[in-house]
Design an enzyme around this catalytic site. Sequence first.
Site, PDB file in Angstrom:
ATOM      1  N   ASP A   1      38.976  50.518  39.495  1.00 11.50           N
ATOM      2  CA  ASP A   1      40.167  49.833  38.997  1.00 11.50           C
ATOM      3  C   ASP A   1      40.011  49.535  37.509  1.00 11.50           C
ATOM      4  O   ASP A   1      38.943  49.779  36.931  1.00 11.50           O
ATOM      5  CB  ASP A   1      40.443  48.553  39.808  1.00 11.50           C
ATOM      6  CG  ASP A   1      39.203  47.695  40.008  1.00 11.50           C
ATOM      7  OD1 ASP A   1      38.156  47.973  39.378  1.00 11.50           O
ATOM      8  OD2 ASP A   1      39.269  46.733  40.788  1.00 11.50           O
TER       9      ASP A   1
ATOM     10  N   ASP B   1      40.288  36.256  48.123  1.00 10.58           N
ATOM     11  CA  ASP B   1      41.498  36.390  48.946  1.00 10.58           C
ATOM     12  C   ASP B   1      41.483  37.674  49.777  1.00 10.58           C
ATOM     13  O   ASP B   1      42.502  38.064  50.333  1.00 10.58           O
ATOM     14  CB  ASP B   1      42.750  36.346  48.053  1.00 10.58           C
ATOM     15  CG  ASP B   1      42.758  37.446  46.989  1.00 10.58           C
ATOM     16  OD1 ASP B   1      41.843  38.299  46.991  1.00 10.58           O
ATOM     17  OD2 ASP B   1      43.693  37.456  46.161  1.00 10.58           O
TER      18      ASP B   1
ATOM     19  N   HIS C   1      40.817  40.766  48.649  1.00  8.54           N
ATOM     20  CA  HIS C   1      41.234  42.010  47.988  1.00  8.54           C
ATOM     21  C   HIS C   1      40.057  42.963  47.792  1.00  8.54           C
ATOM     22  O   HIS C   1      38.911  42.539  47.679  1.00  8.54           O
ATOM     23  CB  HIS C   1      41.991  41.746  46.682  1.00  8.54           C
ATOM     24  CG  HIS C   1      41.178  41.289  45.510  1.00  8.54           C
ATOM     25  ND1 HIS C   1      41.342  40.062  44.924  1.00  8.54           N
ATOM     26  CD2 HIS C   1      40.219  41.903  44.779  1.00  8.54           C
ATOM     27  CE1 HIS C   1      40.523  39.948  43.894  1.00  8.54           C
ATOM     28  NE2 HIS C   1      39.818  41.043  43.791  1.00  8.54           N
TER      29      HIS C   1
ATOM     30  N   GLU D   1      45.698  43.363  45.920  1.00  7.20           N
ATOM     31  CA  GLU D   1      45.877  41.965  46.299  1.00  7.20           C
ATOM     32  C   GLU D   1      46.532  41.881  47.685  1.00  7.20           C
ATOM     33  O   GLU D   1      47.037  42.877  48.205  1.00  7.20           O
ATOM     34  CB  GLU D   1      46.765  41.268  45.255  1.00  7.20           C
ATOM     35  CG  GLU D   1      46.145  41.179  43.863  1.00  7.20           C
ATOM     36  CD  GLU D   1      45.064  40.105  43.738  1.00  7.20           C
ATOM     37  OE1 GLU D   1      44.392  39.792  44.731  1.00  7.20           O
ATOM     38  OE2 GLU D   1      44.899  39.576  42.618  1.00  7.20           O
TER      39      GLU D   1
HETATM   40  N1  LIG Z   1      38.494  44.145  40.786  1.00 11.83           N
HETATM   41  C1  LIG Z   1      37.310  43.402  41.046  1.00 11.83           C
HETATM   42  C2  LIG Z   1      36.845  43.695  42.466  1.00 11.83           C
HETATM   43  O1  LIG Z   1      36.457  45.063  42.576  1.00 11.83           O
HETATM   44  C3  LIG Z   1      35.688  42.781  42.833  1.00 11.83           C
HETATM   45  O2  LIG Z   1      35.248  43.077  44.130  1.00 11.83           O
HETATM   46  C4  LIG Z   1      36.159  41.343  42.744  1.00 11.83           C
HETATM   47  C5  LIG Z   1      35.089  40.356  43.153  1.00 11.83           C
HETATM   48  O3  LIG Z   1      34.201  40.119  42.109  1.00 11.83           O
HETATM   49  P1  LIG Z   1      32.838  39.364  42.253  1.00 11.83           P
HETATM   50  O4  LIG Z   1      31.915  40.341  42.875  1.00 11.83           O
HETATM   51  O5  LIG Z   1      32.439  39.022  40.864  1.00 11.83           O
HETATM   52  O6  LIG Z   1      33.070  38.178  43.108  1.00 11.83           O
HETATM   53  O7  LIG Z   1      36.512  41.094  41.391  1.00 11.83           O
HETATM   54  C6  LIG Z   1      37.535  41.920  40.837  1.00 11.83           C
HETATM   55  O8  LIG Z   1      38.740  41.500  41.325  1.00 11.83           O
END
Ligand SMILES: N[C@@H]1[C@@H](O)[C@H](O)[C@@H](COP(=O)(O)O)O[C@@H]1O
Length: 261
Positions: free
Chosen positions: A67, A136, A138, A143
């Site tokens: 992404d 949440d 995702h 989302e």
């Molecule tokens: N787009 C990224 C996701 O790919 C990731 O999984 C999420 C959680 O991040 P973290 O691992 O820092 O909690 O953050 C962002 O939203």
Amino acid sequence: MEVVIVPDAKAGGELIAEGIAGLLRRKPDALLGVATGSTPLPIYDALISQVRSGAVDASRARIAQLDEYVGLPAGHPESYRSTVLRQVVQPLGLPESSFMGPDGSAEDVQAACEAYDRQLAEAGGVDLQILGIGTDGHIGFNEPYSSLASRTRIKTLTEQTRIDNARFFDNDIEQVPHHVITQGIGTILEARHLVLLATGEGKAEAVAQTVEGPVAAIVPASALQLHPHATVVVDEAAAAKLKHADYFRHTYANKPAWQGI
Ligand SMILES: N[C@@H]1[C@@H](O)[C@H](O)[C@@H](COP(=O)(O)O)O[C@@H]1O
């Protein structure tokens, strides 16, 4: 779906890196889908150590981005392109040409999304996709209420995700873009193996809903239940709300030794 409960994030990172190393031994030019965020860092650390020690050769590996933020200036340190270059591509000693991702600064964002889906398909598809999970539920930036059949497209971030990600932008939510490009859930499901890592108590509710709840667009990660080869690796804290933790522990403890993740 296989659920593996590990003692901590480091153990999770090592387990997944071992799985990636096995893939690279079988298929040296494997296309590895990578996620950003804090969670996958122990995976990258372990993989980089394996490569540097000579335990695995990743020189022909290819890397695909999951992404991207829309509208950050090219080269912005918090763009996911810069992040993946810094955290994965460069430490693995790979050329930039081995790395593909969506163009978050394209004038025609929709065309850039469609071009990225085509590029992934033309590259033979993702062999192993690393995923984190948002609080949440995702995956990527899909989302809640994202179509479970979605393709790569532009999305609007929820306020919660912008709050969660503000830590990468001087804790200033105003700097966090509202819009992103993300591989769609349908796109993600085309990878041959999905490996989701979740660590910390903040992910426990999302993990429980992903693994034990119904498949539902409100919890995008629950789409992993539809995939023929999905592995969810969680530390004890992220496993805290799983009702069937004992079952998952038992199953993994009795897994045939020759089966990797
Ligand atoms: N787009 C990224 C996701 O790919 C990731 O999984 C999420 C959680 O991040 P973290 O691992 O820092 O909690 O953050 C962002 O939203």
